[in-house]
Scaffold this active site. Sequence first.
Site, PDB file in Angstrom:
ATOM      1  N   SER A   5       0.921  -1.152  -0.695  1.00 27.81           N
ATOM      2  CA  SER A   5       0.528   0.072  -0.574  1.00 27.81           C
ATOM      3  C   SER A   5       0.723   1.934   0.427  1.00 27.81           C
ATOM      4  CB  SER A   5      -0.646   0.078   1.285  1.00 27.81           C
ATOM      5  OG  SER A   5      -1.815  -1.073   1.298  1.00 27.81           O
ATOM      6  N   HIS A  16       0.672   4.330   4.630  1.00 26.39           N
ATOM      7  CA  HIS A  16       0.673   5.414   3.631  1.00 26.39           C
ATOM      8  C   HIS A  16       0.656   6.630   3.034  1.00 26.39           C
ATOM      9  CE1 HIS A  16      -3.375   2.132   3.495  1.00 26.39           C
ATOM     10  NE2 HIS A  16      -2.387   1.788   3.440  1.00 26.39           N
TER      11      HIS A  16
END
Length: 398
Positions: free
Chosen positions: A283, A341
């Site tokens: 991610s 992230h």
Amino acid sequence: MPWMRRIVHWTKTEVIRSASTVCRSARLNPCNQQRRAFRRETKRPEAKRDNFTRDTDPPSSDVNNGVPHKVTNPSTGPSQPPKVPRPKLFKPLMFTIGFTGCSFGAAAILQYESLKSRVQMAKEAESEDPLQGSQNMAYWHNWWNQLTDFQKQLILLMSTVDDFWGNLTEGQKTVTGIIAINAIVLCCWRIPSMQRSMIKYFTSNPASKIQCLPMVLSSFSHYSIIHMVANMYVLWTFSSSIVSLLGREQFLAVYLSAGVISTMVSYMCKTATGRIYPSLGASGAVMTVLAAVCTKVPEAKLGIILLPMVTFTAGNALKALIAVDTMGLVLGWRLLDHAAHLGGALFGIWYVAYGHKLIWRKREPLVKLWHNIRSGGAGGGRPGGGPGIGGAGGAGPL
């Protein structure tokens, strides 16, 4: 009357004898033995309860071998668990800097070799004799006629796959290898005998003894199929844009560096907040790709696959994702690694704005050094007499 007294005396005697007989028979009766044994066993739960209360005391961890165990002092009672020291992040930080530099250096050399091979192939195509091409065609025609039907079907299938591969963009071809690696690692998670090794090397945890290598390997690791499909779908969607923007070699350097940098940001946030837990997934690197494209082309229209009627700009999508991850980091949500992230998104924004100029455009001295090593110290920095590497293709419109 005397006979009445004798009857009463005899009756009392018989009652006493019968009572003693019943007591003796009760001692020999197996049913009563089991009941008494059961009554004795009822005292054991108290001991178990005592052991349970002792076992629920806070355990202390052994710093040497990392195995939790219970330490109890008979005089003072159960000891308090020692404070676990915070992980040291100097070694992961140095690894992040070194790995990022090596990634961009290897990408620059790979671009040099790719350009050199293209120039060589172009020269060979120009010097090829057309008559020799027709002779080769006749040779392959005769070879085809000698094949069996099964071999012909197999070659036609391979030709279809080759046509499909040829229709893919350069970005899709590049991320196909990344998707294949993630799929292989996902299958390895399903092998029971590999669970310990997968947890040790393919999950990133600042408190682990091995801190550096999992920073790279965890970027290719997914335990959930849904997690992998979601990340790889986003990567596939933006692959054509990011490779046309950066070039194949530069994209690979950015993607690998993004995985390590996002993990390093996750290490720092976990250490600062004390919420230390393992993480895995691509991610962070995918967020770098998404942020780079959305920053470079903020007016591009995006949509949701399940809701095609809903559209929004790339800039607004990036702002919404950053806001959600910031909220998750502040509130301590642990469903996703929001710190990774945010680290990946910020790295993508920074690289498009400043990193390309500071890193990639200053690669020419390294390429010249590599060219001198390959050519034996002569020939300068231009392979094959062609255009200089500093302005070579693959850098994209940045």
